[in-house]
Write a protein that holds these residues in place. Structure first.
Motif, PDB file in Angstrom:
ATOM      1  N   TYR A   2       4.966  -8.030   4.134  1.00  0.00           N
ATOM      2  CA  TYR A   2       5.395  -6.855   3.368  1.00  0.00           C
ATOM      3  C   TYR A   2       4.487  -5.669   3.638  1.00  0.00           C
ATOM      4  N   THR A   3       3.180  -5.909   3.680  1.00  0.00           N
ATOM      5  CA  THR A   3       2.221  -4.823   3.905  1.00  0.00           C
ATOM      6  C   THR A   3       2.428  -4.181   5.269  1.00  0.00           C
ATOM      7  N   ILE A   4       2.712  -5.005   6.273  1.00  0.00           N
ATOM      8  CA  ILE A   4       2.933  -4.491   7.628  1.00  0.00           C
ATOM      9  C   ILE A   4       4.170  -3.601   7.678  1.00  0.00           C
ATOM     10  N   PHE A   5       5.218  -4.015   6.984  1.00  0.00           N
ATOM     11  CA  PHE A   5       6.505  -3.313   7.078  1.00  0.00           C
ATOM     12  C   PHE A   5       6.831  -2.471   5.851  1.00  0.00           C
ATOM     13  N   LYS A   6       5.864  -2.240   4.967  1.00  0.00           N
ATOM     14  CA  LYS A   6       6.180  -1.559   3.709  1.00  0.00           C
ATOM     15  C   LYS A   6       6.654  -0.117   3.906  1.00  0.00           C
ATOM     16  N   SER A   7       6.259   0.509   5.031  1.00  0.00           N
ATOM     17  CA  SER A   7       6.714   1.883   5.280  1.00  0.00           C
ATOM     18  C   SER A   7       8.227   1.943   5.501  1.00  0.00           C
ATOM     19  N   ARG A   8       8.825   0.807   5.830  1.00  0.00           N
ATOM     20  CA  ARG A   8      10.272   0.752   6.072  1.00  0.00           C
ATOM     21  C   ARG A   8      11.044   0.276   4.842  1.00  0.00           C
TER      22      ARG A   8
ATOM     23  N   ASN B 191      -0.484  -9.168  -6.854  1.00  0.00           N
ATOM     24  CA  ASN B 191      -0.460  -7.971  -7.692  1.00  0.00           C
ATOM     25  C   ASN B 191      -0.167  -6.723  -6.876  1.00  0.00           C
ATOM     26  N   LEU B 192      -0.838  -6.596  -5.727  1.00  0.00           N
ATOM     27  CA  LEU B 192      -0.688  -5.390  -4.921  1.00  0.00           C
ATOM     28  C   LEU B 192       0.737  -5.216  -4.423  1.00  0.00           C
ATOM     29  N   VAL B 193       1.344  -6.289  -3.935  1.00  0.00           N
ATOM     30  CA  VAL B 193       2.723  -6.196  -3.444  1.00  0.00           C
ATOM     31  C   VAL B 193       3.661  -5.764  -4.563  1.00  0.00           C
ATOM     32  N   VAL B 194       3.476  -6.325  -5.747  1.00  0.00           N
ATOM     33  CA  VAL B 194       4.312  -5.960  -6.894  1.00  0.00           C
ATOM     34  C   VAL B 194       4.130  -4.489  -7.249  1.00  0.00           C
ATOM     35  N   LEU B 195       2.885  -4.019  -7.247  1.00  0.00           N
ATOM     36  CA  LEU B 195       2.626  -2.615  -7.583  1.00  0.00           C
ATOM     37  C   LEU B 195       3.141  -1.672  -6.503  1.00  0.00           C
ATOM     38  N   PHE B 196       3.083  -2.105  -5.250  1.00  0.00           N
ATOM     39  CA  PHE B 196       3.652  -1.315  -4.158  1.00  0.00           C
ATOM     40  C   PHE B 196       5.165  -1.210  -4.314  1.00  0.00           C
ATOM     41  N   PHE B 197       5.812  -2.375  -4.451  1.00  0.00           N
ATOM     42  CA  PHE B 197       7.272  -2.441  -4.373  1.00  0.00           C
ATOM     43  C   PHE B 197       7.964  -1.958  -5.647  1.00  0.00           C
ATOM     44  N   PHE B 198       7.507  -2.450  -6.799  1.00  0.00           N
ATOM     45  CA  PHE B 198       8.225  -2.134  -8.042  1.00  0.00           C
ATOM     46  C   PHE B 198       7.818  -0.810  -8.663  1.00  0.00           C
ATOM     47  N   PHE B 199       6.618  -0.310  -8.310  1.00  0.00           N
ATOM     48  CA  PHE B 199       6.133   0.899  -8.975  1.00  0.00           C
ATOM     49  C   PHE B 199       5.731   2.013  -8.008  1.00  0.00           C
ATOM     50  N   GLY B 200       5.852   1.792  -6.712  1.00  0.00           N
ATOM     51  CA  GLY B 200       5.612   2.834  -5.706  1.00  0.00           C
ATOM     52  C   GLY B 200       4.196   3.380  -5.680  1.00  0.00           C
ATOM     53  N   MET B 201       3.207   2.558  -6.035  1.00  0.00           N
ATOM     54  CA  MET B 201       1.812   3.024  -6.043  1.00  0.00           C
ATOM     55  C   MET B 201       1.226   3.008  -4.634  1.00  0.00           C
ATOM     56  N   ASP B 202       0.294   3.953  -4.352  1.00  0.00           N
ATOM     57  CA  ASP B 202      -0.429   3.879  -3.083  1.00  0.00           C
ATOM     58  C   ASP B 202      -1.522   2.821  -3.201  1.00  0.00           C
TER      59      ASP B 202
END
Length: 264
Positions: free
Chosen positions: A125-131, A165-176
């Motif tokens: 997810y981290t590798i492809f999160k920009s997409r 935690n980080l993946v959830v905060l990235f995906f569900f809440f759009g945090m940097d």
């Protein structure tokens, strides 16, 4: 003495990385100590959890006291409360799974396999999160439910939360990355405090060496101090690279631990 020094070194370095990336450090401490076989699965989970609790308590407290907090309390607090409840449930789940097998190594194999799969998913997810377009979840109820799931997984695995935690905060809440790191430690603080409370109340504290515990807690706090300073001075891109590198190493260690516990 060498063993105690190793406990201190692992907890310190893991907590430095954990404070920088917001992964808590337990996701590094647990598999590394499992590889070395210095204690039982239950003892390692307990020591790892206390180390993570001490580091997150310092990091969150210091950040709030400095006035530079990026913690979104509207989102983070219900997530943290849900994670605290999940931490209790995850602790009970660990006890149930442990009771299903006569050999404690089987529980270690289950934990290591789950951690390998979750960490691999996190890395991809981290590798492809920009997409991947992030969601914008709102509402305390949904946050509580998400936090509950986070708490169960992190407590059962004995890692404190970390990359999940980080993946959830990235995906569900759009945090940097840096904002997610602070909010992740806030969630970890609640879930680990609840997990410790259950352990103490149910009198299920495993056997451990006081010297190892004291040094690991000191390493956790020291790592939190250094990691917080480093986090303020490096770029988001550098944090992402460190995070992905750590995930790759953790996957390899977890796969090794799965095999070792299975054949042991």
């Amino acid at each position: 003495m060498l063993q105690l020094a190793f406990y201190l070194l692992v907890s310190f370095l893991a907590s430095v990385a954990g404070a920088i990336c917001g992964i808590g450090g337990g996701v590094i401490i647990k598999p590394v100590l499992d590889v070395c076989g210095l204690a039982s699965v239950s003892t390692i989970s307990f020591l790892s959890g206390l180390t993570v609790l001490s580091m997150s308590l310092y990091s969150v407290g210091r950040t709030m006291a400095s006035g530079g907090s990026q913690i979104d309390k509207k989102t983070g607090t219900p997530l943290a409360i849900g994670a605290a409840a999940g931490g209790i449930a995850g602790k009970q789940l660990f006890s149930v799974v442990k009771g299903l097998f006569a050999d404690p190594n089987t529980v270690g194999a289950v934990q290591a396999a789950c951690l390998a799969v979750i960490t691999l998913g996190t890395l991809l997810y981290t590798i492809f999160k920009s997409r991947i377009a992030p969601r914008r979840v709102e509402g305390a109820g949904l946050c509580l439910c998400i936090g509950l799931v986070l708490g169960i997984m992190s407590s059962f695995l004995g890692i404190g939360g970390g990359p999940i935690n980080l993946v959830v905060l990235f995906f569900f809440f759009g945090m940097d990355t840096k904002t997610a790191a602070q909010n992740s430690l806030y969630i970890i603080l609640f879930s680990q405090a609840a997990s410790l409370a259950v352990t103490l109340l149910t009198r299920s504290v495993p056997e451990f060496e006081w010297g190892a515990l004291i040094l690991m807690v000191c390493g956790g706090i020291g790592g939190g101090i250094v990691g917080r300073l480093v986090n303020k001075r490096i770029s988001v891109a550098a944090v992402d690279k460190l995070f992905m590198g750590l995930m790759g190493v953790i996957i390899l260690i977890s796969v090794y631990n799965t095999v070792r516990y299975s054949v042991g």
